[in-house]
Design a protein around this motif. Structure first.
Motif, mmCIF file in Angstrom:
data_model
loop_
_atom_site.group_PDB
_atom_site.id
_atom_site.type_symbol
_atom_site.label_atom_id
_atom_site.label_comp_id
_atom_site.label_asym_id
_atom_site.label_seq_id
_atom_site.Cartn_x
_atom_site.Cartn_y
_atom_site.Cartn_z
ATOM 1 N N PRO A 135 -4.777 1.369 -8.557
ATOM 2 C CA PRO A 135 -5.801 1.365 -7.502
ATOM 3 C C PRO A 135 -5.974 -0.024 -6.924
ATOM 4 O O PRO A 135 -5.932 -1.030 -7.655
ATOM 5 C CB PRO A 135 -7.066 1.845 -8.222
ATOM 6 C CG PRO A 135 -6.578 2.550 -9.444
ATOM 7 C CD PRO A 135 -5.317 1.842 -9.844
ATOM 8 N N LEU A 136 -6.158 -0.121 -5.629
ATOM 9 C CA LEU A 136 -6.322 -1.412 -4.971
ATOM 10 C C LEU A 136 -7.514 -2.175 -5.527
ATOM 11 O O LEU A 136 -7.448 -3.392 -5.718
ATOM 12 C CB LEU A 136 -6.480 -1.193 -3.461
ATOM 13 C CG LEU A 136 -6.647 -2.442 -2.596
ATOM 14 C CD1 LEU A 136 -5.429 -3.351 -2.720
ATOM 15 C CD2 LEU A 136 -6.859 -2.041 -1.142
ATOM 16 N N ALA A 137 -8.599 -1.476 -5.810
ATOM 17 C CA ALA A 137 -9.820 -2.121 -6.289
ATOM 18 C C ALA A 137 -9.653 -2.717 -7.685
ATOM 19 O O ALA A 137 -10.447 -3.560 -8.099
ATOM 20 C CB ALA A 137 -10.974 -1.125 -6.287
ATOM 21 N N GLU A 138 -8.619 -2.280 -8.428
ATOM 22 C CA GLU A 138 -8.401 -2.764 -9.788
ATOM 23 C C GLU A 138 -7.194 -3.704 -9.872
ATOM 24 O O GLU A 138 -6.704 -3.985 -10.964
ATOM 25 C CB GLU A 138 -8.197 -1.581 -10.740
ATOM 26 C CG GLU A 138 -9.378 -0.608 -10.756
ATOM 27 C CD GLU A 138 -9.091 0.631 -11.598
ATOM 28 O OE1 GLU A 138 -8.055 0.614 -12.317
ATOM 29 O OE2 GLU A 138 -9.878 1.590 -11.543
ATOM 30 N N GLY A 172 1.270 -6.792 12.291
ATOM 31 C CA GLY A 172 -0.104 -7.253 12.413
ATOM 32 C C GLY A 172 -1.093 -6.572 11.497
ATOM 33 O O GLY A 172 -2.253 -6.998 11.416
ATOM 34 N N THR A 173 -0.699 -5.532 10.790
ATOM 35 C CA THR A 173 -1.590 -4.805 9.885
ATOM 36 C C THR A 173 -1.305 -5.204 8.443
ATOM 37 O O THR A 173 -0.144 -5.256 8.031
ATOM 38 C CB THR A 173 -1.408 -3.286 10.042
ATOM 39 O OG1 THR A 173 -1.681 -2.916 11.391
ATOM 40 C CG2 THR A 173 -2.341 -2.526 9.105
ATOM 41 N N ILE A 174 -2.357 -5.481 7.673
ATOM 42 C CA ILE A 174 -2.175 -5.861 6.276
ATOM 43 C C ILE A 174 -1.664 -4.654 5.495
ATOM 44 O O ILE A 174 -2.301 -3.597 5.458
ATOM 45 C CB ILE A 174 -3.499 -6.360 5.658
ATOM 46 C CG1 ILE A 174 -3.960 -7.637 6.370
ATOM 47 C CG2 ILE A 174 -3.313 -6.642 4.167
ATOM 48 C CD1 ILE A 174 -5.300 -8.155 5.882
ATOM 49 N N THR A 175 -0.498 -4.808 4.889
ATOM 50 C CA THR A 175 0.121 -3.695 4.170
ATOM 51 C C THR A 175 0.347 -3.979 2.688
ATOM 52 O O THR A 175 0.821 -3.111 1.967
ATOM 53 C CB THR A 175 1.474 -3.343 4.807
ATOM 54 O OG1 THR A 175 2.304 -4.509 4.808
ATOM 55 C CG2 THR A 175 1.294 -2.854 6.221
ATOM 56 N N GLY A 176 0.035 -5.187 2.231
ATOM 57 C CA GLY A 176 0.253 -5.492 0.827
ATOM 58 C C GLY A 176 -0.026 -6.947 0.540
ATOM 59 O O GLY A 176 -0.679 -7.645 1.327
ATOM 60 N N GLY A 177 0.465 -7.414 -0.626
ATOM 61 C CA GLY A 177 0.214 -8.789 -1.027
ATOM 62 C C GLY A 177 1.312 -9.326 -1.919
ATOM 63 O O GLY A 177 1.963 -8.573 -2.660
ATOM 64 N N LEU A 178 1.555 -10.635 -1.828
ATOM 65 C CA LEU A 178 2.515 -11.340 -2.675
ATOM 66 C C LEU A 178 1.724 -12.153 -3.687
ATOM 67 O O LEU A 178 0.907 -12.997 -3.315
ATOM 68 C CB LEU A 178 3.400 -12.247 -1.819
ATOM 69 C CG LEU A 178 4.524 -12.999 -2.536
ATOM 70 C CD1 LEU A 178 5.569 -12.020 -3.069
ATOM 71 C CD2 LEU A 178 5.180 -14.013 -1.595
ATOM 72 N N ARG A 212 0.835 -1.204 0.000
ATOM 73 C CA ARG A 212 0.000 0.000 0.000
ATOM 74 C C ARG A 212 0.868 1.251 0.000
ATOM 75 O O ARG A 212 1.912 1.307 0.658
ATOM 76 C CB ARG A 212 -0.895 0.031 1.247
ATOM 77 C CG ARG A 212 -2.016 -1.006 1.274
ATOM 78 C CD ARG A 212 -2.814 -0.830 2.554
ATOM 79 N NE ARG A 212 -3.825 -1.848 2.764
ATOM 80 C CZ ARG A 212 -5.109 -1.725 2.415
ATOM 81 N NH1 ARG A 212 -5.512 -0.616 1.822
ATOM 82 N NH2 ARG A 212 -5.962 -2.695 2.655
ATOM 83 N N ASP A 213 0.408 2.291 -0.712
ATOM 84 C CA ASP A 213 1.102 3.576 -0.686
ATOM 85 C C ASP A 213 0.885 4.253 0.665
ATOM 86 O O ASP A 213 -0.227 4.231 1.207
ATOM 87 C CB ASP A 213 0.573 4.506 -1.792
ATOM 88 C CG ASP A 213 0.979 4.017 -3.179
ATOM 89 O OD1 ASP A 213 1.833 3.114 -3.258
ATOM 90 O OD2 ASP A 213 0.435 4.544 -4.172
ATOM 91 N N ASP A 214 1.945 4.850 1.206
ATOM 92 C CA ASP A 214 1.813 5.548 2.477
ATOM 93 C C ASP A 214 0.857 6.731 2.371
ATOM 94 O O ASP A 214 0.096 7.017 3.295
ATOM 95 C CB ASP A 214 3.188 6.043 2.949
ATOM 96 C CG ASP A 214 4.104 4.891 3.326
ATOM 97 O OD1 ASP A 214 3.580 3.814 3.686
ATOM 98 O OD2 ASP A 214 5.334 5.056 3.249
ATOM 99 N N SER A 215 0.879 7.422 1.216
ATOM 100 C CA SER A 215 0.050 8.614 1.058
ATOM 101 C C SER A 215 -1.390 8.288 0.666
ATOM 102 O O SER A 215 -2.290 9.092 0.903
ATOM 103 C CB SER A 215 0.664 9.531 -0.011
ATOM 104 O OG SER A 215 0.789 8.839 -1.244
ATOM 105 N N ASP A 216 -1.610 7.106 0.070
ATOM 106 C CA ASP A 216 -2.954 6.719 -0.374
ATOM 107 C C ASP A 216 -3.111 5.207 -0.217
ATOM 108 O O ASP A 216 -2.732 4.433 -1.097
ATOM 109 C CB ASP A 216 -3.165 7.119 -1.840
ATOM 110 C CG ASP A 216 -4.581 6.807 -2.326
ATOM 111 O OD1 ASP A 216 -5.402 6.325 -1.509
ATOM 112 O OD2 ASP A 216 -4.872 7.048 -3.515
ATOM 113 N N PRO A 217 -3.681 4.755 0.912
ATOM 114 C CA PRO A 217 -3.826 3.312 1.162
ATOM 115 C C PRO A 217 -4.691 2.587 0.150
ATOM 116 O O PRO A 217 -4.697 1.362 0.122
ATOM 117 C CB PRO A 217 -4.457 3.260 2.559
ATOM 118 C CG PRO A 217 -4.159 4.590 3.179
ATOM 119 C CD PRO A 217 -4.157 5.558 2.047
#
Length: 499
Positions: free
Chosen positions: A240-243, A278-284, A212-217
């Motif tokens: 965008p995360l949704a895309e 413990g916080t979800i910050t991205g994906g592999l 995730r981007d620090d400025s825009d999750p």
């Protein structure tokens, strides 16, 4: 130990737990090792592992007096305390993990305050690492059972051997990753190592790590990969995360997502979320190389193992980075005032037990304010950075330099015998600072005034040593600037009598 030492100790708990459970040969011993380590790390009276509503490992209760129902209730969030014989009612927390065999890590500790936010994060991290260890041990046990069956079924030998070799390669890769993390290799290097290993073992076309981007999750950025069409060192794709397809779905759902397209040219993929504290910050994410690819359960588990190691690397690197920022000056990178005083206090304690003397140099730049006001704060920051570099260049690895604030610096010299030894260092610093500096298009020469003092037998107060060096520095300024003076007791009397 000092406050900095305590913060550093907390930052090591996850790696220490991983080291302990990695030495275990089965799930039962790993669970017991984990509860013992967790109880010791958090000063808890009770620690337990609960799996399938059964207490599989516990410390803190006498034999035969384990309140299994209460511990299961804590794990299921039905209780927040347990009674401990000889201690009384203790506050309790639980951290969960999912996967093929969900479980809970339960801790209870006596006291009114309960567990802090930082301690809860540590407990969650411990639970994730324990899940990883149990999964790996379960995999090894499965391999052992497969090996026994292979002896009875010659026809399956070739397939079984290939599977064992792949698992062995997985363990070797994970060991290399763990070693890189423990040795504090640069984070990008560790992440690229994980991506390359995942691609090699899964035999797929590409692997990418998105955070995730620090400025825009709601946007994610590609930070590492293997087999990709882009060079992550030159390009930083963002979307965008949704895309974001499979990886976006894994991040939003918090679980592994497998996409198997059955069309003729469909490309399969799977992704697992990664965490930081413990916080979800991205994906592999793994992208298939050929159409019709089907991911077997062991391959899904393999991806989860790599994702967990990404999480471990992110948590460790960011913890170290936050600790560094908290104890270092943001402009010069030198130790902060609080860290310096902490180190000085510790060194004075050592000298009080028969160690050698400590010398303190207090450095104040001459006429820094005029340069800062004339050329601007950016030029002033550049001057401070160059000054810090030139001070450090004259020191040994065992010495400590700090920025006290403004244009004031301090240096702690260890193992100093006489003021002459400290004066030699001060003289080198003065000569180094006097060399021209290229700042804001100008050649500037900077002088400094330095006060020197040495610790005396029995001195344990760092503030007293700093005050003496400060007084000597003011004497140097009065005597013409651009020089150093060594503290003497009569200076303290003269400084006190000044109006």
């Amino acid at each position: 130990m000092t406050s900095f030492g305590g913060a550093y100790h907390d930052g090591q708990q996850l790696l220490e737990l991983l080291a302990v459970v990695s030495e275990c040969s089965d799930e039962e011993s790993a669970a017991y090792a984990a509860v013992e380590r967790a109880a010791r790390a958090l000063d808890a009276e009770v620690a337990a592992v609960v799996i399938d509503d059964e207490v599989v490992a516990v410390v803190g209760f006498p034999v035969g007096r384990v309140p299994a129902d209460d511990l299961v209730a804590v794990a299921n969030r039905e209780l927040d305390n347990v009674d401990v014989p000889g201690v009384g009612r203790c506050r309790a927390i639980a951290a969960d993990w999912g996967g093929g065999r969900p479980g809970h890590l339960v801790l209870a500790r006596w006291g009114e305050q309960g567990f802090s936010v930082e301690e809860r994060n540590i407990v969650r991290g411990m639970a994730r690492l324990l899940e990883l260890a149990l999964t790996m041990l379960r995999t090894l046990q499965a391999e052992h059972e497969m090996r026994e069956r292979s002896e009875r079924q010659a026809a399956e030998n070739a397939e079984l051997l290939a599977s064992l070799q792949q698992r062995q390669r997985l363990l070797e890769h994970l060991f290399d990753v763990q070693r890189a993390i423990s040795r504090r290799r640069p984070l990008p290097q560790v992440l690229d190592m994980i991506a390359a290993a995942a691609r090699q073992l899964l035999g797929d076309g590409a692997v990418g790590l998105w955070l995730r981007d620090d400025s825009d999750p709601q946007r994610i950025t590609l930070v590492a990969g293997a087999g990709l069409a882009v060079d992550t060192e030159l390009e930083t794709p963002s979307m965008p995360l949704a895309e974001a397809g499979t990886v976006g779905a894994a991040i939003m759902s918090g679980g592994v997502v497998v996409c198997e397209d059955d069309s003729a040219d469909g490309i399969a993929s799977m992704a697992a979320p990664v965490h930081d504290s413990g916080t979800i910050t991205g994906g592999l994410v793994v992208l298939a190389e050929r159409p019709g690819r089907v991911y077997a359960p062991p391959e899904v588990q393999m991806l989860q193992s790599f994702a967990e190691h990404v999480s471990l690397a992110l948590t460790d690197a960011n913890t170290v980075d936050r600790m560094h920022q908290a104890f270092h000056d943001s402009v010069t990178g030198l130790a902060s005032r609080s860290l310096f005083l902490d180190r000085l206090s510790h060194q004075l304690e050592l000298t009080g037990h028969g160690g050698s003397r400590v010398a303190l140099l207090f450095i104040d730049l001459d006429r820094f304010k005029a340069i800062n006001d004339t050329l601007g704060h950016a030029a002033g920051d550049t001057l401070l950075t160059i000054t810090a570099d030139r001070i450090v260049a004259q020191l040994r690895d065992s010495d400590v330099a700090a920025r006290f604030g403004g244009d004031e610096f301090a240096v702690m010299l260890q193992n100093v015998s006489t003021p002459v030894d400290a004066a030699k260092v001060a003289d080198r610093i003065l000569r180094g600072l006097h060399e021209p500096m290229r700042i804001a298009g100008r050649q500037l020469q900077v002088n400094a005034s330095i006060g020197i003092t040495l610790s005396t037998h029995g001195m344990t107060d760092p503030a007293a040593l700093v005050r003496r060096a400060d007084i000597a520095m003011y004497r140097a300024k009065r005597n013409g600037r651009g020089r150093y003076d060594v503290f003497a007791d009569e200076m303290l009397l003269a400084f006190t009598d000044d109006p």
